[in-house]
Scaffold this motif. Structure first.
Motif, PDB file in Angstrom:
ATOM      1  N   TYR A  40       2.915   7.541 -11.631  1.00 63.00           N
ATOM      2  CA  TYR A  40       1.695   7.244 -12.366  1.00 63.00           C
ATOM      3  C   TYR A  40       1.225   8.534 -13.029  1.00 63.00           C
ATOM      4  CZ  TYR A  40       1.279   3.077  -9.365  1.00 63.00           C
ATOM      5  OH  TYR A  40       1.488   1.903  -8.695  1.00 63.00           O
ATOM      6  N   ALA A  41       0.534   8.408 -14.142  1.00 62.77           N
ATOM      7  CA  ALA A  41      -0.011   9.586 -14.813  1.00 62.77           C
ATOM      8  C   ALA A  41      -1.388   9.247 -15.363  1.00 62.77           C
ATOM      9  CB  ALA A  41       0.904  10.015 -15.943  1.00 62.77           C
ATOM     10  N   LEU A  42      -2.279  10.200 -15.294  1.00 63.86           N
ATOM     11  CA  LEU A  42      -3.607  10.056 -15.879  1.00 63.86           C
ATOM     12  C   LEU A  42      -3.600  10.721 -17.247  1.00 63.86           C
ATOM     13  CD1 LEU A  42      -5.751  10.940 -12.752  1.00 63.86           C
ATOM     14  CD2 LEU A  42      -5.216   8.683 -13.636  1.00 63.86           C
TER      15      LEU A  42
ATOM     16  N   ASP B 110       2.616   1.848  -3.373  1.00 62.20           N
ATOM     17  CA  ASP B 110       1.711   2.446  -4.343  1.00 62.20           C
ATOM     18  C   ASP B 110       1.566   3.946  -4.092  1.00 62.20           C
ATOM     19  OD1 ASP B 110      -0.381   2.057  -6.523  1.00 62.20           O
ATOM     20  OD2 ASP B 110      -1.580   2.993  -4.933  1.00 62.20           O
ATOM     21  N   LEU B 111       1.417   4.344  -2.842  1.00 62.99           N
ATOM     22  CA  LEU B 111       1.309   5.761  -2.501  1.00 62.99           C
ATOM     23  C   LEU B 111       2.566   6.505  -2.928  1.00 62.99           C
ATOM     24  CD1 LEU B 111      -0.115   8.136  -1.170  1.00 62.99           C
ATOM     25  CD2 LEU B 111       0.865   7.397   1.010  1.00 62.99           C
TER      26      LEU B 111
ATOM     27  N   ARG C  48       0.838  -1.196   0.000  1.00 63.31           N
ATOM     28  CA  ARG C  48       0.000   0.000   0.000  1.00 63.31           C
ATOM     29  C   ARG C  48       0.877   1.251   0.000  1.00 63.31           C
ATOM     30  NH1 ARG C  48      -3.409   0.543   5.134  1.00 63.31           N
ATOM     31  NH2 ARG C  48      -1.434   1.372   5.838  1.00 63.31           N
TER      32      ARG C  48
ATOM     33  N   GLN D  49       4.542   5.778  -5.370  1.00 62.09           N
ATOM     34  CA  GLN D  49       4.497   5.934  -6.832  1.00 62.09           C
ATOM     35  C   GLN D  49       3.687   7.166  -7.228  1.00 62.09           C
ATOM     36  OE1 GLN D  49       7.002   4.137  -8.390  1.00 62.09           O
ATOM     37  NE2 GLN D  49       5.495   3.720  -9.949  1.00 62.09           N
ATOM     38  N   TRP D  50       2.525   7.363  -6.591  1.00 62.08           N
ATOM     39  CA  TRP D  50       1.693   8.537  -6.881  1.00 62.08           C
ATOM     40  C   TRP D  50       2.409   9.818  -6.492  1.00 62.08           C
ATOM     41  CZ3 TRP D  50      -2.269   8.755 -10.000  1.00 62.08           C
ATOM     42  CH2 TRP D  50      -3.045   7.622 -10.211  1.00 62.08           C
ATOM     43  N   LEU D  51       3.039   9.838  -5.319  1.00 61.28           N
ATOM     44  CA  LEU D  51       3.692  11.052  -4.834  1.00 61.28           C
ATOM     45  C   LEU D  51       4.918  11.436  -5.654  1.00 61.28           C
ATOM     46  CD1 LEU D  51       3.412  10.458  -0.985  1.00 61.28           C
ATOM     47  CD2 LEU D  51       2.018  11.971  -2.418  1.00 61.28           C
ATOM     48  N   GLU D  52       5.589  10.459  -6.253  1.00 64.87           N
ATOM     49  CA  GLU D  52       6.776  10.730  -7.059  1.00 64.87           C
ATOM     50  C   GLU D  52       6.451  10.828  -8.546  1.00 64.87           C
ATOM     51  OE1 GLU D  52       9.602   7.701  -5.986  1.00 64.87           O
ATOM     52  OE2 GLU D  52      10.275   8.862  -4.251  1.00 64.87           O
ATOM     53  N   ASP D  53       5.173  11.024  -8.893  1.00 62.17           N
ATOM     54  CA  ASP D  53       4.733  11.127 -10.286  1.00 62.17           C
ATOM     55  C   ASP D  53       5.070   9.887 -11.104  1.00 62.17           C
ATOM     56  OD1 ASP D  53       3.577  13.638  -9.961  1.00 62.17           O
ATOM     57  OD2 ASP D  53       5.455  14.681 -10.390  1.00 62.17           O
TER      58      ASP D  53
END
Length: 55
Positions: free
Chosen positions: A40-42, A31-32, A28, A34-38
């Motif tokens: 992932y991208a939408l 994954d967080l 968990r 990954q989001w905080l370090e950019d």
């Protein structure tokens, strides 16, 4: 407790009800991060252009 048929999206182990959709706090948190370090991208246009044009 594990949820049958579903796997953790990070490591592939069976999911845990306590950490759904992940198997553990470690996955968990990965994954967080990954989001905080950019990591992932939408899809879509950028919210703020790199070179704003003067009006």
């Amino acid at each position: 407790m594990t949820l049958s048929g579903r796997k953790c999206p990070i490591c592939g182990k069976p999911r845990s009800a306590e950490h759904t959709p992940f198997c553990s706090k470690r996955c968990r948190d990965r994954d967080l991060l990954q989001w905080l370090e950019d990591g992932y991208a939408l899809p879509g246009p950028p919210a703020f252009p790199d070179n704003p044009q003067d009006d």
